[in-house]
Each structure stands twice: as C-alpha cells, then as structure tokens.
Design an enzyme around this catalytic site. Structure first.
Site, PDB file in Angstrom:
ATOM      1  CE  LYS A   1       0.720   1.211   4.553  1.00  0.00           C
ATOM      2  NZ  LYS A   1       1.427   2.497   5.105  1.00  0.00           N
TER       3      LYS A   1
ATOM      4  CG  ASP B   1      -0.278   0.443   8.432  1.00  0.00           C
ATOM      5  OD1 ASP B   1      -1.399   1.165   8.726  1.00  0.00           O
ATOM      6  OD2 ASP B   1       0.490   0.547   7.990  1.00  0.00           O
TER       7      ASP B   1
HETATM    8  O1  C5P Z   1      -0.220  -0.988  15.139  1.00  0.00           O
HETATM    9  P1  C5P Z   1       1.224  -1.462  14.675  1.00  0.00           P
HETATM   10  O2  C5P Z   1       1.893  -2.733  15.528  1.00  0.00           O
HETATM   11  O3  C5P Z   1       1.713  -1.350  13.310  1.00  0.00           O
HETATM   12  O4  C5P Z   1       2.121  -0.184  15.290  1.00  0.00           O
HETATM   13  C1  C5P Z   1       3.474  -0.029  15.434  1.00  0.00           C
HETATM   14  C2  C5P Z   1       3.837   0.976  16.545  1.00  0.00           C
HETATM   15  O5  C5P Z   1       3.653   2.305  15.608  1.00  0.00           O
HETATM   16  C3  C5P Z   1       2.977   1.333  17.753  1.00  0.00           C
HETATM   17  O6  C5P Z   1       3.438   0.490  18.730  1.00  0.00           O
HETATM   18  C4  C5P Z   1       3.104   2.855  17.918  1.00  0.00           C
HETATM   19  O7  C5P Z   1       4.353   3.026  18.606  1.00  0.00           O
HETATM   20  C5  C5P Z   1       2.956   3.186  16.483  1.00  0.00           C
HETATM   21  N1  C5P Z   1       1.865   3.746  15.992  1.00  0.00           N
HETATM   22  C6  C5P Z   1       1.204   4.753  16.519  1.00  0.00           C
HETATM   23  N2  C5P Z   1      -0.143   5.068  16.121  1.00  0.00           N
HETATM   24  C7  C5P Z   1      -0.754   4.415  15.235  1.00  0.00           C
HETATM   25  C8  C5P Z   1      -0.255   3.381  14.565  1.00  0.00           C
HETATM   26  C9  C5P Z   1       1.285   2.800  14.949  1.00  0.00           C
HETATM   27  O8  C5P Z   1       1.594   5.377  17.558  1.00  0.00           O
HETATM   28  N3  C5P Z   1      -1.886   4.774  14.702  1.00  0.00           N
END
Ligand code: C5P
Length: 295
Positions: A11, A137
């Site tokens: 994406k 995501d």
């Molecule tokens: O959800 P995901 O595991 O992809 O997120 C990885 C890290 O990215 C989270 O631990 C956080 O630090 C950051 N993040 C965030 N806000 C989001 C997506 C990701 O702070 N909306």
C-alpha cells in the site's frame, strides 16, 4: 481442498495526517491509502502444526512474523483444530511503510478462512476485529481500493468515488534505500516534538474534504505526510532524492507511512526508466525500485 494462494498487495499512504497521541499510546490519524498491483504471494497448505517458509531468508519466520501471529489469532478466535504450512513469496521490502507485514497477515486470515471451510471461517466483523488486533495497518487490506483510515487505522471506509476515480490506475514509482525506518521510532519523534508535529484533526479533515470536492484536483494535490518532517531531518537521502526527481522530471512524490520507502506519481507518457536510473545512481544496487499502479 486446493491450497489457496492469496495475493498480498503493498500500500501507499497518499495522505497521512497524524493528529495526536491517544491515551493508549497509539496515534489518531486521517489517511488516504491505496493498494498497489504489486505485492507478496502467500500459499497455505493443510499440514500438521503451524509453519512458515519464505523465499527471502532475511524475513523472520518465527512467532514475530505477522503471518504466524495471524494464524494463532485465527485458531484462538475460531477454535479451528487444523494445521497449516504457509509459503511466502516476499517482494515487499520490510521497514518501508508499504504495509507488507500487515498485508501478509490479512492474506493469512483469508487463506485460513478458505482452508478451514465455512464451518470455521470468520465472518467479516470478526475478520475485521482480528485484523485490527494484529496491527493498525491490517484492516485497510480487508477492503481493496482506495480507503480512508481514521482512529489508529482501524476505522476504514471506502474513499468516495469522486476521489477514488482520480487514484485508481495511476502509475507510481516506489523506491526504498538500503535502510528501513522503524514505525515506533517515527511516531516517537512526533511525541518528542509535540504538539508541533501534529496536524489538528479538524484541519486534517478539512484538507481531505477540500480535495474531494475539487474534482479538477489531481492526486498530486492531495499528497501529504507529517511523519516526513522527523524522518527527513534524520535521513537526508530521502528529501534529496525526491527533490532531484521533482527538479529533473517535474514529478510529485512523498514518503509512504513511516518510511523509509518513497514514491512519485508518474504522469501519463513519462517512462519510468530514466527515473529508475537516477534512483540507482543515488542509492545504489541495494535500493528497492518498483514501478506499479494504484488499485
Ligand atoms: O499497530 P502497529 O503494530 O503497526 O504499530 C506499531 C507502532 O507504531 C505502535 O507501537 C506505535 O508506536 C506506532 N503507531 C502509533 N499510532 C498508530 C499506528 C502505529 O503510534 N496509529
């Protein structure tokens, strides 16, 4: 049961406005994301236990891999007693902001729904819940086509057709240097600069609405990403190359998500080869470069 093979698209974030930090530590955002016609392929075969093989030996295949986590979450949620052997053809680079791991996880859920059969399959609302738990995501890959993300990314809606029709089919050139950027680092930089780096939520919505309503505005006018500022301050190679491509070819581009992959939109009639040569000259053979279309 025939072994399902599921395409897991990459994406691009065409618009990303991170609006503030939440009590749970994640960030709220408003983002327009479109899948590409480029991605990984995941094959799932019935087997004893749970195993993942990958044609790229730099990809971890243990409990850290989102495909494995997805299979564990599927078994927990459904009680399916079966086992599965996944084979992943990895094409999307990691640490890129291209959603590769998240897309693989959703492909695994889809493959398992097929393999386990209707008795065990997750219905759409449960699929969405499991996907959202796996990563911010993931839910976007359940829809297909251009979408708007809100919340931490789990609130997904289809982008209005007035905008989607300006996105689908556009050619892009995607490129990533030999290094990646860790998503927690990128968001952490916004925390360190707070509130300077955030886009107020109302402004984020206003900009998106203005683009949707201006039907003459090409997707070039939508592009934005406020995770760029901290990433570009540390990784100068990114803004330098985007600037060079803009100067030499008149193209517009951005970083995708938390980087380090960047992209430019290719106008009709502009061949990608001369841009590929510039990327290779700047970043060398270890760089990832891929022409693709937005879906
Ligand atoms: O959800 P995901 O595991 O992809 O997120 C990885 C890290 O990215 C989270 O631990 C956080 O630090 C950051 N993040 C965030 N806000 C989001 C997506 C990701 O702070 N909306």
């Amino acid at each position: 049961m025939e072994a399902p093979v599921v395409f897991a698209p990459a994406k691009l974030n065409l618009y990303l406005a991170v609006t503030g930090r939440r009590a749970d530590g994640f960030h709220d955002l408003v983002s327009v994301v479109a899948p590409l016609d480029f991605g990984d392929r995941l094959r799932a075969e019935a087997a004893a236990g749970l195993a993942l093989r990958c044609d790229d030996d730099t990809v971890p295949t243990g409990g850290d891999n989102l495909v494995v986590k997805a299979a564990q979450a599927f078994a927990r949620k459904t009680g399916w007693p079966g086992g599965v052997r996944f084979t992943l053809e990895k094409r999307i680079p990691m640490g890129a902001g291209l959603g590769g791991g998240s897309s693989d996880a959703v492909a695994a859920l889809r493959a398992l729904n097929h393999l386990a059969g209707p008795r065990w399959a997750l219905a759409e609302p449960d699929l969405h819940e499991v996907a959202a738990e796996l990563g911010s995501d993931c839910p976007l890959f359940l829809i297909g086509g251009p979408v708007v993300l809100r919340g931490r990314g789990e609130r997904v809606t289809r982008l209005a057709e007035a905008g989607a029709c300006r996105i689908r089919g556009r050619r892009v050139l995607v490129f990533k240097p030999g290094f990646g950027i860790a998503t927690p680092w990128a968001y952490g930089q916004l925390v360190a600069r707070a509130p300077a780096g955030y886009v107020p939520a109302a402004e984020a919505e206003r900009r998106l609405t203005a683009w949707l309503e201006d039907e003459g505005a090409p997707v070039e006018r939508l592009l934005a990403n406020n995770l760029e500022a901290p990433a570009f301050a540390k990784f100068l190679a990114l803004p330098v190359l985007l600037g060079e491509l803009q100067r030499r070819f008149g193209v517009t581009g951005r970083m995708s998500g938390s980087g380090s992959a960047c992209y430019v939109l290719l106008p009709d009639g502009l061949a990608a080869d001369p841009l590929v040569a510039v990327v290779r000259a700047a970043w060398g053979e270890s760089a990832f470069v891929q022409e693709a279309r937005l879906e």
